[in-house]
Scaffold this active site. Structure first.
Site, PDB file in Angstrom:
ATOM      1  N   SER A   1       0.817  -1.226   0.000  1.00 22.59           N
ATOM      2  CA  SER A   1       0.000   0.000   0.000  1.00 22.59           C
ATOM      3  C   SER A   1       0.848   1.274   0.000  1.00 22.59           C
ATOM      4  CB  SER A   1      -0.914   0.004   1.229  1.00 22.59           C
ATOM      5  OG  SER A   1      -1.620   1.232   1.261  1.00 22.59           O
TER       6      SER A   1
ATOM      7  N   SER B   1      -0.688   4.057   0.879  1.00 23.94           N
ATOM      8  CA  SER B   1      -1.433   4.951   1.787  1.00 23.94           C
ATOM      9  C   SER B   1      -0.582   5.488   2.934  1.00 23.94           C
ATOM     10  CB  SER B   1      -2.681   4.242   2.332  1.00 23.94           C
ATOM     11  OG  SER B   1      -3.639   4.110   1.316  1.00 23.94           O
TER      12      SER B   1
ATOM     13  N   LYS C   1     -13.801  -4.454   3.306  1.00 23.56           N
ATOM     14  CA  LYS C   1     -14.746  -3.335   3.175  1.00 23.56           C
ATOM     15  C   LYS C   1     -16.181  -3.744   3.519  1.00 23.56           C
ATOM     16  CE  LYS C   1     -11.954  -0.740  -0.148  1.00 23.56           C
ATOM     17  NZ  LYS C   1     -11.883  -0.073  -1.464  1.00 23.56           N
TER      18      LYS C   1
ATOM     19  N   ASP D   1     -14.540   6.144  -1.254  1.00 20.40           N
ATOM     20  CA  ASP D   1     -14.207   5.702  -2.621  1.00 20.40           C
ATOM     21  C   ASP D   1     -15.163   6.338  -3.633  1.00 20.40           C
ATOM     22  OD1 ASP D   1     -12.009   4.021  -2.191  1.00 20.40           O
ATOM     23  OD2 ASP D   1     -13.285   2.291  -1.722  1.00 20.40           O
TER      24      ASP D   1
ATOM     25  N   GLY E   1     -16.663  -4.570 -15.285  1.00 20.20           N
ATOM     26  CA  GLY E   1     -16.507  -5.193 -13.973  1.00 20.20           C
ATOM     27  C   GLY E   1     -17.818  -5.234 -13.225  1.00 20.20           C
TER      28      GLY E   1
ATOM     29  N   GLY F   1     -16.628  -5.216  -6.210  1.00 19.64           N
ATOM     30  CA  GLY F   1     -16.864  -4.132  -5.259  1.00 19.64           C
ATOM     31  C   GLY F   1     -16.612  -2.756  -5.869  1.00 19.64           C
TER      32      GLY F   1
END
Ligand code: NAP
Length: 285
Positions: free
Chosen positions: A14, A16, A65, A101, A127, A130
């Site tokens: 990540s 982040s 999530k 998101d 797609g 999620g």
């Protein structure tokens, strides 16, 4: 000193932490951001621990999530509608759940292609996982005119569409070259939300484009490693306007930080830190 966290499994890849800590420094916040690899069976214990330790909040990523959406005590509308929560805020003894998101995607699309680009748009979404669910909710929120949802597994596309009877003129189809060519004939925007190619095979692509694309066609790929993906590179070569998913990553992180800190987050600083962190990863990243 305050702490924020990332909960995922895995989290080693990540960007982040680099992105958030650069923002903390630029904002003069004496905060730290820590990434924790939390296996699914201990996710709720991990959240309890952060709360006990008085963390200000956390980002939640794959595969947690949906679990986060079901355990938060106060869930915003976007979390209830999407069944996905990527941001926790611990305040006044409660666990609040947010989904940044969806607004992060809207912000990134507007930055890339012009304000309110989803409004009245004819959108093709690739797609049905999620991420595609979030794209669909962004289309509903922004009043897109029409959405065509293409997925490798038709059953999954139909199940996703069935969850949103209020979606604007929503149709589903298979994801292959012919279906993509037919779908873009009337589209203004294509959003690539499959995981094809993410971080691995630079030559993977969910479908091949026809030889020429209309210059007004905008193509956004949620994937940002490799940069660009083959799908995005080939769209640009055929004349479309393109943008990768790094802007969404930065915007969702900035919106999370704003929810924790109650102050504006420096997106330019966050983007530069994310780009540096990506460059330090494998040459294919
Ligand atoms: P997910 O729930 O696992 O869904 C994966 C989707 O990709 C499914 O629709 C699947 O189709 C499709 N797929 C996988 N491999 C494929 C292939 N080789 N060819 C065609 N379709 C394929 O994953 P997700 O959570 O939706 O995430 C999707 C991508 O979005 C990931 O790469 C993720 O990193 C990215 N993402 C980016 C951001 C950002 O901030 N930029 C945010 C969220 C997600 P089937 O249903 O047929 O299996």
């Amino acid at each position: 000193m305050q702490h924020a966290a990332l909960l995922g499994h895995p989290v080693g890849h990540s960007v982040s932490p680099a992105m958030q800590e650069a923002a903390f420094a630029a904002m003069g916040l004496p905060w730290r951001y820590l990434a924790f690899d939390a296996p699914p069976e201990s996710f709720s214990e991990s959240v309890k621990a952060l709360r006990t330790l008085r963390f200000v909040g956390a980002n939640v990523t794959v595969p947690h999530k949906a679990a986060a959406a079901s355990l938060v005590e106060v869930a915003e509308e976007r979390v209830r509608r999407s069944g996905a929560c990527n941001t926790l805020r611990f305040s006044r003894g409660t666990v609040e759940g947010m989904n940044t998101d969806i607004p992060g995607l809207i912000e990134a699309l507007d930055d890339a292609f012009g304000a309110s680009v989803l409004h009245g748009a004819s959108v093709v979404v690739l797609g049905a996982g999620g991420a595609a669910r979030g794209v669909l909710l962004a289309c509903i929120e922004q009043r897109a005119r029409r959405v065509r949802l293409l997925n490798r597994s038709m059953a999954r596309a139909q199940a996703l569409a069935a969850d949103f009877p209020d979606a604007p003129a929503l149709t589903t189809g298979p994801l292959d070259d012919a279906a993509l060519a037919a779908a873009i004939a009337e589209a203004t925007l294509v959003v690539q939300a499959t995981s094809s190619g993410m971080g691995g095979d630079a030559e993977a692509s969910p479908a091949r484009w026809p030889d020429r694309l209309p210059p007004h066609l905008c193509v956004y790929d949620l994937v940002y490693t490799p940069r660009p993906t083959r799908f995005l590179r080939e769209a640009a070569e055929r004349g479309a306007r393109t943008c990768d998913g790094l802007g969404m990553l930065v915007a969702q992180g900035a919106l999370s930080l704003e929810a924790w800190a109650g102050a504006a987050a420096p997106r330019d600083v966050m983007r530069a830190a994310a780009e540096r962190a990506l460059a330090l990863r494998s040459p294919s990243a």
